[in-house]
Each structure stands twice: as C-alpha cells, then as structure tokens.
Design a protein around this motif. Structure first.
Motif, PDB file in Angstrom:
ATOM      1  N   LEU A 129       0.810  -1.212   0.000  1.00 30.27           N
ATOM      2  CA  LEU A 129       0.000   0.000   0.000  1.00 30.27           C
ATOM      3  C   LEU A 129       0.844   1.264   0.000  1.00 30.27           C
ATOM      4  O   LEU A 129       0.337   2.353  -0.262  1.00 30.27           O
ATOM      5  N   LEU A 130       2.119   1.116   0.292  1.00 26.05           N
ATOM      6  CA  LEU A 130       3.028   2.263   0.223  1.00 26.05           C
ATOM      7  C   LEU A 130       3.662   2.380  -1.160  1.00 26.05           C
ATOM      8  O   LEU A 130       3.974   3.481  -1.625  1.00 26.05           O
ATOM      9  N   THR A 131       3.826   1.241  -1.820  1.00 24.70           N
ATOM     10  CA  THR A 131       4.561   1.214  -3.086  1.00 24.70           C
ATOM     11  C   THR A 131       4.042   2.192  -4.136  1.00 24.70           C
ATOM     12  O   THR A 131       4.833   2.960  -4.709  1.00 24.70           O
ATOM     13  N   PRO A 132       2.725   2.234  -4.431  1.00 21.01           N
ATOM     14  CA  PRO A 132       2.293   3.140  -5.508  1.00 21.01           C
ATOM     15  C   PRO A 132       2.545   4.610  -5.206  1.00 21.01           C
ATOM     16  O   PRO A 132       2.900   5.379  -6.098  1.00 21.01           O
ATOM     17  N   MET A 133       2.397   5.012  -3.936  1.00 19.36           N
ATOM     18  CA  MET A 133       2.657   6.415  -3.603  1.00 19.36           C
ATOM     19  C   MET A 133       4.154   6.701  -3.579  1.00 19.36           C
ATOM     20  O   MET A 133       4.588   7.814  -3.880  1.00 19.36           O
ATOM     21  N   SER A 134       4.954   5.691  -3.247  1.00 19.45           N
ATOM     22  CA  SER A 134       6.408   5.851  -3.325  1.00 19.45           C
ATOM     23  C   SER A 134       6.833   5.998  -4.783  1.00 19.45           C
ATOM     24  O   SER A 134       7.764   6.757  -5.093  1.00 19.45           O
ATOM     25  N   GLU A 135       6.159   5.279  -5.666  1.00 20.31           N
ATOM     26  CA  GLU A 135       6.457   5.411  -7.092  1.00 20.31           C
ATOM     27  C   GLU A 135       6.144   6.829  -7.572  1.00 20.31           C
ATOM     28  O   GLU A 135       6.945   7.448  -8.294  1.00 20.31           O
ATOM     29  N   VAL A 136       4.992   7.339  -7.170  1.00 19.83           N
ATOM     30  CA  VAL A 136       4.620   8.702  -7.555  1.00 19.83           C
ATOM     31  C   VAL A 136       5.609   9.705  -6.961  1.00 19.83           C
ATOM     32  O   VAL A 136       6.115  10.595  -7.656  1.00 19.83           O
ATOM     33  N   ALA A 137       5.906   9.577  -5.663  1.00 17.56           N
ATOM     34  CA  ALA A 137       6.783  10.537  -4.996  1.00 17.56           C
ATOM     35  C   ALA A 137       8.198  10.492  -5.563  1.00 17.56           C
ATOM     36  O   ALA A 137       8.847  11.531  -5.714  1.00 17.56           O
ATOM     37  N   GLY A 138       8.693   9.289  -5.877  1.00 12.48           N
ATOM     38  CA  GLY A 138      10.031   9.184  -6.450  1.00 12.48           C
ATOM     39  C   GLY A 138      10.128   9.890  -7.786  1.00 12.48           C
ATOM     40  O   GLY A 138      11.107  10.606  -8.060  1.00 12.48           O
ATOM     41  N   ARG A 139       9.124   9.718  -8.620  1.00 16.55           N
ATOM     42  CA  ARG A 139       9.129  10.385  -9.922  1.00 16.55           C
ATOM     43  C   ARG A 139       8.946  11.895  -9.769  1.00 16.55           C
ATOM     44  O   ARG A 139       9.598  12.685 -10.452  1.00 16.55           O
ATOM     45  N   MET A 140       8.063  12.275  -8.836  1.00 14.73           N
ATOM     46  CA  MET A 140       7.843  13.702  -8.611  1.00 14.73           C
ATOM     47  C   MET A 140       9.077  14.395  -8.034  1.00 14.73           C
ATOM     48  O   MET A 140       9.281  15.593  -8.253  1.00 14.73           O
ATOM     49  N   ALA A 141       9.888  13.660  -7.281  1.00  9.07           N
ATOM     50  CA  ALA A 141      11.070  14.260  -6.659  1.00  9.07           C
ATOM     51  C   ALA A 141      11.986  14.881  -7.707  1.00  9.07           C
ATOM     52  O   ALA A 141      12.549  15.963  -7.500  1.00  9.07           O
ATOM     53  N   ILE A 142      12.114  14.211  -8.844  1.00 10.05           N
ATOM     54  CA  ILE A 142      12.962  14.748  -9.911  1.00 10.05           C
ATOM     55  C   ILE A 142      12.259  15.907 -10.613  1.00 10.05           C
ATOM     56  O   ILE A 142      12.876  16.937 -10.928  1.00 10.05           O
ATOM     57  N   GLY A 180      13.777   5.646  -4.410  1.00  8.45           N
ATOM     58  CA  GLY A 180      15.091   5.866  -4.998  1.00  8.45           C
ATOM     59  C   GLY A 180      15.204   5.376  -6.424  1.00  8.45           C
ATOM     60  O   GLY A 180      15.757   6.068  -7.293  1.00  8.45           O
ATOM     61  N   ILE A 181      14.668   4.193  -6.681  1.00 10.44           N
ATOM     62  CA  ILE A 181      14.753   3.636  -8.034  1.00 10.44           C
ATOM     63  C   ILE A 181      13.929   4.464  -9.010  1.00 10.44           C
ATOM     64  O   ILE A 181      14.359   4.745 -10.132  1.00 10.44           O
ATOM     65  N   GLN A 182      12.732   4.884  -8.581  1.00  7.73           N
ATOM     66  CA  GLN A 182      11.900   5.698  -9.477  1.00  7.73           C
ATOM     67  C   GLN A 182      12.538   7.067  -9.726  1.00  7.73           C
ATOM     68  O   GLN A 182      12.496   7.596 -10.846  1.00  7.73           O
ATOM     69  N   ALA A 183      13.142   7.642  -8.684  1.00 13.49           N
ATOM     70  CA  ALA A 183      13.823   8.925  -8.857  1.00 13.49           C
ATOM     71  C   ALA A 183      15.009   8.776  -9.805  1.00 13.49           C
ATOM     72  O   ALA A 183      15.214   9.598 -10.709  1.00 13.49           O
ATOM     73  N   ALA A 184      15.791   7.721  -9.605  1.00 15.34           N
ATOM     74  CA  ALA A 184      16.959   7.492 -10.469  1.00 15.34           C
ATOM     75  C   ALA A 184      16.531   7.274 -11.914  1.00 15.34           C
ATOM     76  O   ALA A 184      17.171   7.766 -12.849  1.00 15.34           O
ATOM     77  N   LYS A 185      15.445   6.557 -12.092  1.00 13.39           N
ATOM     78  CA  LYS A 185      14.930   6.288 -13.448  1.00 13.39           C
ATOM     79  C   LYS A 185      14.549   7.592 -14.156  1.00 13.39           C
ATOM     80  O   LYS A 185      14.894   7.809 -15.324  1.00 13.39           O
ATOM     81  N   MET A 186      13.833   8.463 -13.425  1.00 12.99           N
ATOM     82  CA  MET A 186      13.413   9.734 -14.016  1.00 12.99           C
ATOM     83  C   MET A 186      14.606  10.639 -14.304  1.00 12.99           C
ATOM     84  O   MET A 186      14.690  11.259 -15.367  1.00 12.99           O
ATOM     85  N   ALA A 187      15.535  10.704 -13.363  1.00 13.46           N
ATOM     86  CA  ALA A 187      16.708  11.554 -13.557  1.00 13.46           C
ATOM     87  C   ALA A 187      17.552  11.057 -14.719  1.00 13.46           C
ATOM     88  O   ALA A 187      18.045  11.845 -15.539  1.00 13.46           O
ATOM     89  N   ALA A 188      17.719   9.739 -14.800  1.00 16.91           N
ATOM     90  CA  ALA A 188      18.488   9.159 -15.902  1.00 16.91           C
ATOM     91  C   ALA A 188      17.812   9.434 -17.233  1.00 16.91           C
ATOM     92  O   ALA A 188      18.476   9.708 -18.245  1.00 16.91           O
ATOM     93  N   GLY A 189      16.474   9.385 -17.228  1.00 17.49           N
ATOM     94  CA  GLY A 189      15.732   9.659 -18.458  1.00 17.49           C
ATOM     95  C   GLY A 189      15.927  11.077 -18.960  1.00 17.49           C
ATOM     96  O   GLY A 189      15.891  11.328 -20.173  1.00 17.49           O
ATOM     97  N   LEU A 190      16.165  12.004 -18.034  1.00 18.62           N
ATOM     98  CA  LEU A 190      16.439  13.390 -18.422  1.00 18.62           C
ATOM     99  C   LEU A 190      17.875  13.586 -18.892  1.00 18.62           C
ATOM    100  O   LEU A 190      18.217  14.644 -19.422  1.00 18.62           O
TER     101      LEU A 190
END
Length: 366
Positions: A129-142, A180-190
């Motif tokens: 139940l934390l995972t989907p919001m962590s995914e959103v927050a990680g992507r939003m962090a970047i 962390g993984i979602q943030a890294a993915k978004m940052a790497a994509g940029l």
C-alpha cells in the motif's frame, strides 16, 4: 458495514480515499458507503458519480465520522478530526505515526482501531500500500527538484539534462528502495548523471543491472555521503525504515559544503526526514532555504497529482477495504498476516513493534 469517505483536511490534499469504482464494489456486496460532499472533486469525481454507483452524500465531515463504522482516508487525521474519531471505529489510512507524537497520542486516546497503509507488509517484506505512492513521490522528486534548481526560485540554475557541450546536472539519490529507483529512473531519463547510495548490496546490484551506465551505485556511508553532497546539484532523500523514523543521513554541517542553490528533496519527511534540517512543508509553501540550500519537504507530494495518485492508491487498498468490510477488522487481520502488520494502535494500545520504540517514555508518562 458502514464505510465513510471524508474529504481530506490536510493542506492542498486533493486525493480521496475511494473511487466510484470502489463504492460500486462495496455497495454490490451490501455495504453502505457515505461520501462527504465534494470529497472527490480534486481527483475528478463529482458527487453525482458517487451517487450513481451507490454512495450516499453527506454534507459534513462530522456526519461521515458519526455514522461510519470504518473510515477510509488517504492522509492521517488532522487535529480538527481527532475529536470525531470514536472508540472501536476503524480508521484505515496513511498514519506515519513515527513523525508525530501528537497524532499518536490522539489516536491512543480515541481508542480507535488504527490500521496504517504504510506498514501493511507482504511476506516478502514489500509494502503493497506504500509502493504506488512511493512510485509517484520518487518520480515527482525529480520533477520538483528540476523545477527548484531554476534560478528564479533561488536554485543553482542548472538544467538536469545539460545540452551539447555542457555537462548534465548531478543527482544524488539516498536509498535504493521504490522511491530511490523511481527517482533514479526519471533523472536518468532526463540525461542527468545519477549516483544512488544504499547499504543493501543486493539492491545496489539490482540497480546496477537495470539502470543505464550513467547511473552509478555506491555503498552508503557517512564518508561517501559527505563526499557526494559537495558535488551534486540535486539530492533526493528516499530512505525508509518501516514504521519508524528515518535516520538523519545529511547533517546540518554538511549543508555548508554544498553548492549554493543546490536542492534537497526529502521524500522521507513524512517519517521525520533523512536530513537534519528538514521540516514538513505544504504544496502552498513548499520550500525553505538554509545555508543557501533549497529544501523541498512537502509531506504529501502525491497530493499534487491527485487523479493519478488516487487511482494508483485505490487499486491496491480496495481488496483490503473489502476484506475489512466483509469480515470485520479482527477476523480480516487474523486471516491475513499482511493486513495484520498494518495494525498500529488498537483500543488505546500501540501494537506495532516499530512504533513502540519511537516515543516509549513520553507515551507511558502521558
């Protein structure tokens, strides 16, 4: 069971605890669902849509709490809600008790059944139940970090992706979990240069396998953190200790070694933050500056994208809501160890081990 969906009271929180699809599932099984008027507007769901699928609309939050056996929310109750919660009532939401002694005490005093989304835990250790919001927050962090690196908002003036002939920005990610993984993915994509730190070598090997070559992994130690904060433009704090406060990995003295205009996005702020200088902020007033370092510490980051976040959250919470409504909390938790891990406070007692160690003396003395 009678299920209540109140409108969220946290600053700029536009998510809602249940979609009309969830209402339909519950009402088809004979349950009653009360939705506070306007609760779903921010996520794109009108009162008419809820009524179409079987909900009854109530005008006030007081009515929703008074009539409902179980409250399904998104964020923790705020002080105006404390007196509305009664003994034996089930409250199913994100609580993050470790970051607030006041909230913890209020829920103990209420003698309600507090089931926290963030500690519902599968047998493999994942937090469904934390995972989907962590995914959103990680992507939003970047997304937010890139924005606040801009000079007009006191940032360093760095474009994360760089341009031909100019090196890209440097992003440091603390923690190789979901955030962390979602943030890294978004940052790497940029196109940014990314360094991700963790103490779990299995996670670092996984990151190394799935990420492009410009994402570097390194073991997390104070030495390495101190070394990297001096050279990186954007730092994302994505550290999580289940049900407990986040460790302070970046200390106040480290800020003076950072570039002026560097940005910290502390996603862990709802668990106390992993930066010593962090304090919760809101979407209305999201940043503050200490030692020329921009801090973005919004405690409900996914609330800024409520349509996406509400759908992602209710995709995973609905099966548990249905189980609680069908069986009652005691049988549902007895039958499902995953859900049982979500029990934090029951009838005035802390029952989650991770929380017991956070305020033990203060709560015993109160």
């Amino acid at each position: 069971m009678i299920v209540g969906i109140p409108k969220e009271t946290k600053n700029n929180e536009s998510r809602v605890g249940m979609t009309p699809a969830g209402v339909l599932e519950l009402t088809h099984k004979g349950h009653t669902v009360y939705v506070q008027s306007g609760a779903g507007i921010g996520s794109g769901f009108t009162n008419d849509v809820y009524e179409k699928y079987g909900a009854e609309i109530l005008d006030t939050i007081e009515e929703v709490y008074a009539r409902s056996e179980m409250i399904v929310k998104v964020k923790e109750p705020t002080p105006p809600e404390y007196p509305l919660i009664r003994e034996g009532q089930v409250v199913f939401t994100y609580f993050h008790f470790a970051s607030s002694e006041k909230l913890t005490r209020a829920m103990i005093d209420s003698k309600a059944i507090c089931i926290a989304y963030e500690t519902v835990e599968d047998t493999d250790g994942t937090l469904p139940l934390l995972t989907p919001m962590s995914e959103v927050a990680g992507r939003m962090a970047i997304q937010q970090g890139a924005k606040y690196l801009e000079k007009p908002v006191k940032g360093k003036g760095v474009l994360l992706g760089g341009v031909p002939g100019v090196p890209p920005g440097r992003v440091l990610v603390l923690g190789a979990g979901t955030v962390g993984i979602q943030a890294a993915k978004m940052a790497a994509g940029l196109g940014a240069h990314v360094t991700i730190l963790d103490v779990d070598m299995k996670r670092l090997r996984y990151v190394n396998d799935i990420m492009p070559p410009h994402v570097m992994t390194q073991y997390s130690s104070e030495y390495n953190i101190r070394k990297h904060v001096r050279t990186h433009d954007l730092i994302v704090g994505g550290v999580l200790i289940k049900g407990a406060k986040a460790p302070k990995l970046i200390t106040r003295d480290m800020l003076k070694t950072m570039h002026p205009g560097a940005v910290i996005v502390d996603v862990a702020v709802d668990q106390g933050g992993c930066v010593e200088t962090s304090k919760p902020t809101t979407h209305e007033d999201p940043i503050f500056i200490i030692d020329d370092v921009v801090h973005y510490c919004v405690a409900n980051m996914p609330g800024a994208v409520p349509y996406t976040s509400t759908l992602a959250l209710t995709n995973v919470t609905l099966p548990y809501v249905l189980s609680l409504a069908e069986k009652g909390w005691e049988e549902a938790c007895s039958d499902d160890m995953t859900l049982q891990k979500g029990l934090n406070i029951v009838n005035g007692e802390i029952v989650y081990d991770g929380l017991k160690s956070v305020f033990p003396e203060k709560l015993e003395m109160a």
